[in-house]
Design a protein around this motif. Structure first.
Motif, PDB file in Angstrom:
ATOM      1  N   GLY A 189      -0.509   2.462  -3.079  1.00  0.00           N
ATOM      2  CA  GLY A 189      -1.504   3.412  -2.593  1.00  0.00           C
ATOM      3  C   GLY A 189      -1.489   4.710  -3.384  1.00  0.00           C
ATOM      4  O   GLY A 189      -2.521   5.358  -3.561  1.00  0.00           O
ATOM      5  N   ASN A 190      -0.326   5.053  -3.896  1.00  0.00           N
ATOM      6  CA  ASN A 190      -0.206   6.257  -4.723  1.00  0.00           C
ATOM      7  C   ASN A 190      -1.097   6.186  -5.958  1.00  0.00           C
ATOM      8  O   ASN A 190      -1.482   7.205  -6.505  1.00  0.00           O
ATOM      9  CB  ASN A 190       1.245   6.414  -5.191  1.00  0.00           C
ATOM     10  CG  ASN A 190       2.146   6.908  -4.082  1.00  0.00           C
ATOM     11  OD1 ASN A 190       1.909   7.976  -3.530  1.00  0.00           O
ATOM     12  ND2 ASN A 190       3.158   6.138  -3.743  1.00  0.00           N
ATOM     13  N   VAL A 191      -1.353   4.978  -6.420  1.00  0.00           N
ATOM     14  CA  VAL A 191      -2.089   4.799  -7.671  1.00  0.00           C
ATOM     15  C   VAL A 191      -3.511   4.300  -7.426  1.00  0.00           C
ATOM     16  O   VAL A 191      -4.473   4.884  -7.922  1.00  0.00           O
ATOM     17  CB  VAL A 191      -1.348   3.786  -8.575  1.00  0.00           C
ATOM     18  CG1 VAL A 191      -2.080   3.633  -9.886  1.00  0.00           C
ATOM     19  CG2 VAL A 191       0.083   4.218  -8.803  1.00  0.00           C
ATOM     20  N   SER A 242      -5.358   4.279  -4.840  1.00  0.00           N
ATOM     21  CA  SER A 242      -6.271   4.965  -3.925  1.00  0.00           C
ATOM     22  C   SER A 242      -7.391   5.649  -4.693  1.00  0.00           C
ATOM     23  O   SER A 242      -8.499   5.785  -4.178  1.00  0.00           O
ATOM     24  CB  SER A 242      -5.506   5.987  -3.100  1.00  0.00           C
ATOM     25  OG  SER A 242      -4.847   6.876  -3.961  1.00  0.00           O
ATOM     26  N   LEU A 243      -7.120   6.038  -5.943  1.00  0.00           N
ATOM     27  CA  LEU A 243      -8.159   6.728  -6.711  1.00  0.00           C
ATOM     28  C   LEU A 243      -9.368   5.811  -6.961  1.00  0.00           C
ATOM     29  O   LEU A 243     -10.485   6.164  -6.571  1.00  0.00           O
ATOM     30  CB  LEU A 243      -7.591   7.271  -8.022  1.00  0.00           C
ATOM     31  CG  LEU A 243      -8.612   8.041  -8.850  1.00  0.00           C
ATOM     32  CD1 LEU A 243      -8.954   9.370  -8.208  1.00  0.00           C
ATOM     33  CD2 LEU A 243      -8.099   8.279 -10.264  1.00  0.00           C
ATOM     34  N   PRO A 245      -2.985   8.362 -12.791  1.00  0.00           N
ATOM     35  CA  PRO A 245      -3.890   7.413 -12.135  1.00  0.00           C
ATOM     36  C   PRO A 245      -5.034   6.952 -13.030  1.00  0.00           C
ATOM     37  O   PRO A 245      -5.538   5.841 -12.852  1.00  0.00           O
ATOM     38  CB  PRO A 245      -4.406   8.182 -10.914  1.00  0.00           C
ATOM     39  CG  PRO A 245      -4.005   9.589 -11.092  1.00  0.00           C
ATOM     40  CD  PRO A 245      -2.911   9.649 -12.099  1.00  0.00           C
ATOM     41  N   MET A 304       0.818  -1.208   0.000  1.00  0.00           N
ATOM     42  CA  MET A 304       0.000   0.000   0.000  1.00  0.00           C
ATOM     43  C   MET A 304       0.855   1.263   0.000  1.00  0.00           C
ATOM     44  O   MET A 304       0.454   2.284  -0.553  1.00  0.00           O
ATOM     45  CB  MET A 304      -0.970   0.002   1.186  1.00  0.00           C
ATOM     46  CG  MET A 304      -2.160  -0.904   0.995  1.00  0.00           C
ATOM     47  SD  MET A 304      -3.070  -0.616  -0.544  1.00  0.00           S
ATOM     48  CE  MET A 304      -4.145   0.718  -0.055  1.00  0.00           C
ATOM     49  N   LEU A 311     -10.083   3.100  -5.387  1.00  0.00           N
ATOM     50  CA  LEU A 311     -10.629   2.702  -4.082  1.00  0.00           C
ATOM     51  C   LEU A 311     -11.546   3.794  -3.535  1.00  0.00           C
ATOM     52  O   LEU A 311     -12.619   3.532  -3.002  1.00  0.00           O
ATOM     53  CB  LEU A 311      -9.505   2.424  -3.086  1.00  0.00           C
ATOM     54  CG  LEU A 311      -8.725   1.118  -3.252  1.00  0.00           C
ATOM     55  CD1 LEU A 311      -7.575   1.061  -2.256  1.00  0.00           C
ATOM     56  CD2 LEU A 311      -9.627  -0.089  -3.064  1.00  0.00           C
ATOM     57  N   PHE A 312     -11.073   5.021  -3.678  1.00  0.00           N
ATOM     58  CA  PHE A 312     -11.841   6.173  -3.212  1.00  0.00           C
ATOM     59  C   PHE A 312     -13.189   6.243  -3.942  1.00  0.00           C
ATOM     60  O   PHE A 312     -14.240   6.439  -3.334  1.00  0.00           O
ATOM     61  CB  PHE A 312     -11.017   7.433  -3.494  1.00  0.00           C
ATOM     62  CG  PHE A 312     -11.295   8.584  -2.583  1.00  0.00           C
ATOM     63  CD1 PHE A 312     -11.211   8.441  -1.216  1.00  0.00           C
ATOM     64  CD2 PHE A 312     -11.603   9.830  -3.097  1.00  0.00           C
ATOM     65  CE1 PHE A 312     -11.451   9.517  -0.374  1.00  0.00           C
ATOM     66  CE2 PHE A 312     -11.839  10.905  -2.259  1.00  0.00           C
ATOM     67  CZ  PHE A 312     -11.769  10.748  -0.905  1.00  0.00           C
ATOM     68  N   MET A 313     -13.130   6.031  -5.270  1.00  0.00           N
ATOM     69  CA  MET A 313     -14.368   6.092  -6.050  1.00  0.00           C
ATOM     70  C   MET A 313     -15.283   4.928  -5.710  1.00  0.00           C
ATOM     71  O   MET A 313     -16.504   5.062  -5.741  1.00  0.00           O
ATOM     72  CB  MET A 313     -14.028   6.093  -7.541  1.00  0.00           C
ATOM     73  CG  MET A 313     -13.419   7.408  -7.976  1.00  0.00           C
ATOM     74  SD  MET A 313     -13.518   7.648  -9.734  1.00  0.00           S
ATOM     75  CE  MET A 313     -11.945   7.065 -10.230  1.00  0.00           C
TER      76      MET A 313
END
Lengths: 450, 337
Positions: free
Chosen positions: A91-93, A95-96, A171, A87, A98-100
């Motif tokens: 996580g840098n990539v 997370s987008l 991303p 992560m 995942l966030f959505m």
């Protein structure tokens, strides 16, 4: 107490969580569509049977959603707790998406809440149906976003890397990596297929218990028709996936097919076992079919496993996972087609006992196929967690307590699984749909009032 | 404003949102159990379940937003907190899982049992206690990195007065926030009996809340003087917090404007929480993670902010619809629908 390898335990804990979660995630994606279709037919045809189907499916659905929510939260947090190194980098990539995904789920949850509590609250019955649309969309979007993350792990894209650090990131390109299209199609198609099959099994089960009711016959007809449609969609998506693998992840396809030497006109190997020299024994060989599966041409060249260094090859037992998944897929096409043919021929009775028994198998088998498919997808990526960049060994936590956590979570899933079954049984046992229909709609006219 | 400041502010807003809605939920669980034990359950439990039924999933999502967001904006936090929090984090997940699923099982599935009520009440206290550990750890001194190995010093954690004062503050705040919300909700439902009962709860938990705030303040001064000094620089935020606390309690005491009372409670925590957060910066984990060094790449940060705004544009109207249909629909609140 537990002198177990932290990497192994990390893999086991994640495997266990995913195997449990995927059941509820699949239901979470698929059931809203079935509910939406049933209610729409119910409103359009003014048929209380279909509306009751939507009602009863929803009632069961909220229970499974709850388990899906909590296990989804678990896997979300476990990504950081069990795979901190992964992560920190990925996580840098990821997370987008995942966030959505969280946004999509939030959206779904809000409208599910509204849908659930507003039956009979609107004058126009179509108003209530409209609230199912965002639930369907939210579920599909959740599946889409989370699948892009898995696709990224298989074919990482959208960044450049130097000395173990990302240097530039796009991303959006990472989300739409080469694996995304085929994976999303396959996940969505198989989720709808599996849910249709599960609900068909429930209808078949009720019919077997000698409830020769219109309600369950209608349920069976609707769900089996959808099983047919989505089994074709899923098979096509599977074909696209195989062609994607042949091009972008050939070692994964080769491991599933026990295909060692790169060759033209490659055979498809079904089942069997491997001898000491890694030669398949007792397998069914379909000449040239692997080439066809991989490139749409019986003569084409298919990359073999020997092209890859030994420590970068997936375990060969994924062969069975792949074969079982495909076999079940074929079975579902065949059985739903059979049902449709039999029901079209007037002389034959599609509700004969053996037919219904056969149909009953489709739900459990479909869910097994989802499990096999995911095990193949995950184990077939080994040893990588991020193909070509990071292995699972490098990604796992070093914390020795992971072994103990495995048993904590095992206990949790046993409790949740058991209670979920008990609660669902309680919810429907002794409350047949027919009785509820009579209570709810003594006549059709009254059913339309508030 | 730089991306890292926007990012941490957005995350802090989510965490604040979670603090409020989850406190209402957790506290309600405790009150429901307490009422059952003291034989008052017929008075308030219907009110509690009417509120919680439509919103329980929403509560959970606030939390997921926060931890997905923090890993996205500051991926180093996954490494440090992820490694150190394996055990407390796993326990928190299990408690959340038990609470969430049992809630659904009992409400949609069958009749209420005593075991369930107990678990519902107990997890309502245990979850905030375990989650508040993350706040304690962020002050530094408990997580160490030696030769590339991150570990958590449990002995230091369990013997630290600061750690226990945070747990205590978390517990009483949960009960206080929840009680003041229930006061407002009971008044909306025009349920006088329930109102009198929860009003008593609200007044009772007010004193421990302010006492716990003060002890936490003092304990922090001993644990991390640097942070403490920065908090003193923001004294006016904490002053406003106390002022809103007094307004809230005055309103509850005189028995009028319960809606404003709850808004004052929200403002009380808003100023305390943001005063604490602002003075905590630039560190996310003292001294290992600070927002400037561990922020993600610019492209990811921009993408996250865009998605965040687009998501809010989608969610706020949906949430308003949900609230209009349930929370603030007078007929629904009164149990007529």
């Amino acid at each position: 107490m537990f002198e177990l390898d932290p990497v192994l335990m990390s893999r086991l804990i994640t495997a266990m969580t995913l195997i449990f979660h995927i059941i509820f995630a699949t239901l979470g994606v698929g059931v809203p569509l079935l509910i939406c279709i049933a209610e729409f037919i119910g409103v359009k045809k003014n048929d209380e049977h279909y509306r009751m189907l939507a009602r009863r499916w929803t009632r069961g659905f909220v229970i499974t959603v709850a388990v899906g929510v909590v296990t989804g939260t678990a896997i979300g947090l476990q990504l950081s707790l069990v795979w901190p190194n992964f992560m920190q980098l990925a996580g840098n990539v990821i997370s987008l998406p995942l966030f959505m995904e969280v946004f999509a789920f939030f959206f779904e949850a809000i409208f599910l809440g509204i849908y659930l509590y507003t039956w009979d609250r609107f004058k126009n019955p179509l108003t209530h149906w409209w609230f199912s649309i965002p639930v369907v969309i939210g579920g599909a979007l959740s599946a889409f976003f989370i699948t892009t993350v898995n696709a990224f792990m298989n074919t990482p894209d959208g960044f450049t890397m130097e000395d173990g650090q990302f240097t530039s990131i796009n991303p959006v390109a990472a989300m739409f990596n080469p694996a995304t299209t085929s994976k999303v199609l396959h996940v969505l198609g198989s989720s709808y297929l599996t849910v249709a099959a599960i609900l068909a099994s429930i209808a078949a089960f009720s019919l077997l218990k000698k409830r020769q009711s219109e309600y369950h016959k209608k349920a069976l007809k609707l769900t089996m028709t959808l099983v047919f449609v989505f089994s074709i969609v899923t098979a096509l998506a599977g074909d696209i996936s195989a062609k994607f693998l042949a091009e972008h992840q050939p070692e994964k396809l080769a491991a599933a097919e026990w295909h060692f030497e790169t060759e033209e006109g490659a055979d498809l190997v079904l089942f069997g076992w491997l001898n000491n020299e890694d030669n398949p024994i007792g397998a069914i060989r379909l000449p040239g079919l692997l080439s066809f599966l991989a490139h749409g041409d019986f003569e084409s060249e298919v990359t073999g496993l020997n092209e890859f260094p030994e420590d970068e090859r997936p375990p060969l037992w994924v062969h069975y996972m792949f074969d079982f998944m495909v076999m079940i897929g074929m079975f579902l096409i065949a059985v739903s087609l059979l049902y449709i043919i039999v029901s079209r021929i007037k002389k034959w009775d599609e509700h004969n006992k053996w037919m219904i028994r056969l149909l009953f198998l489709s739900g459990p088998l479909a869910m097994l196929a989802v499990e096999f498919g995911w095990i193949y997808a995950e184990v077939g990526r080994q040893p990588w967690i991020l193909r070509g960049y990071m292995t699972v060994d490098e990604a796992a936590t070093r914390s020795p307590q992971i072994g103990l956590m495995f048993f904590f979570f095992l206990a949790l899933y046993i409790v949740l699984g058991t209670l979920c079954v008990i609660v669902l049984r309680k919810l429907f046992k002794g409350k047949p749909a027919e009785e509820e229909l009579e209570k709810k709609y003594p006549t059709i006219e009254e059913g339309d009032k508030e | 404003m730089s991306y890292e400041i926007i990012g941490i502010t957005a995350l802090w807003i989510f965490l604040y949102g979670y603090l409020i809605v989850a406190s209402v939920d957790f506290g309600a669980g405790f009150f429901a159990y307490y009422a059952k034990v003291t034989g008052n359950d017929h008075i308030i439990n219907k009110l509690i379940s009417r509120y919680l039924s439509p919103v329980w999933e929403v509560t959970n999502v606030f939390f997921v937003f926060f931890f997905v967001g923090i890993v996205g904006f500051f991926p180093d936090s996954a490494y440090y907190y992820g490694t150190a929090l394996l055990v407390p984090g796993s326990i928190a997940i299990i408690l959340l899982a038990i609470r969430g699923s049992f809630y659904a099982f009992e409400n949609y599935g069958s009749k209420q049992s005593n075991v369930y009520m107990f678990l519902y009440g107990a997890t309502g206290l245990l979850i905030p206690a375990s989650l508040s550990t993350a706040m304690t750890l962020s002050e530094g001194g408990f997580i160490t990195e030696i030769n590339g190995t991150v570990s958590l010093d449990y002995l230091a954690l369990f013997t630290s007065p600061y750690s226990w004062s945070v747990v205590f503050l978390a517990l009483v705040s949960v009960l206080y926030i929840s009680a003041t919300f229930l006061v407002y909700y009971a008044a909306r439902a025009d349920d006088q009996k329930a109102l009198q009962l929860v009003r008593k709860y609200a007044l009772f938990w007010a004193t421990p809340t302010i006492v716990a705030s003060l002890t936490t303040f003092i304990a922090l001064g001993q644990h991390n003087p640097e942070h403490y000094d920065k908090m003193l620089d923001l004294w006016w935020m904490f002053g406003l917090s106390v002022a809103f606390f007094m307004i809230a309690m005055w309103l509850v005491y005189i028995g009028k404007y319960y809606g404003w009372a709850f808004i004052s409670v929200m403002l009380q925590f808003f100023f305390a929480f943001f005063g604490y957060g602002a003075s905590h910066l630039p560190y996310i984990l003292y001294p290992y993670i600070n927002i400037y060094d561990s922020v993600t790449y610019e492209s990811t940060a921009i993408a996250l902010i865009i998605v965040f705004i687009a998501g809010l544009l989608l969610l706020i109207p949906s949430l308003i619809l949900l609230m209009r249909l349930f929370l603030f629909n007078a007929d629904y609140v009164k149990g007529k629908k």
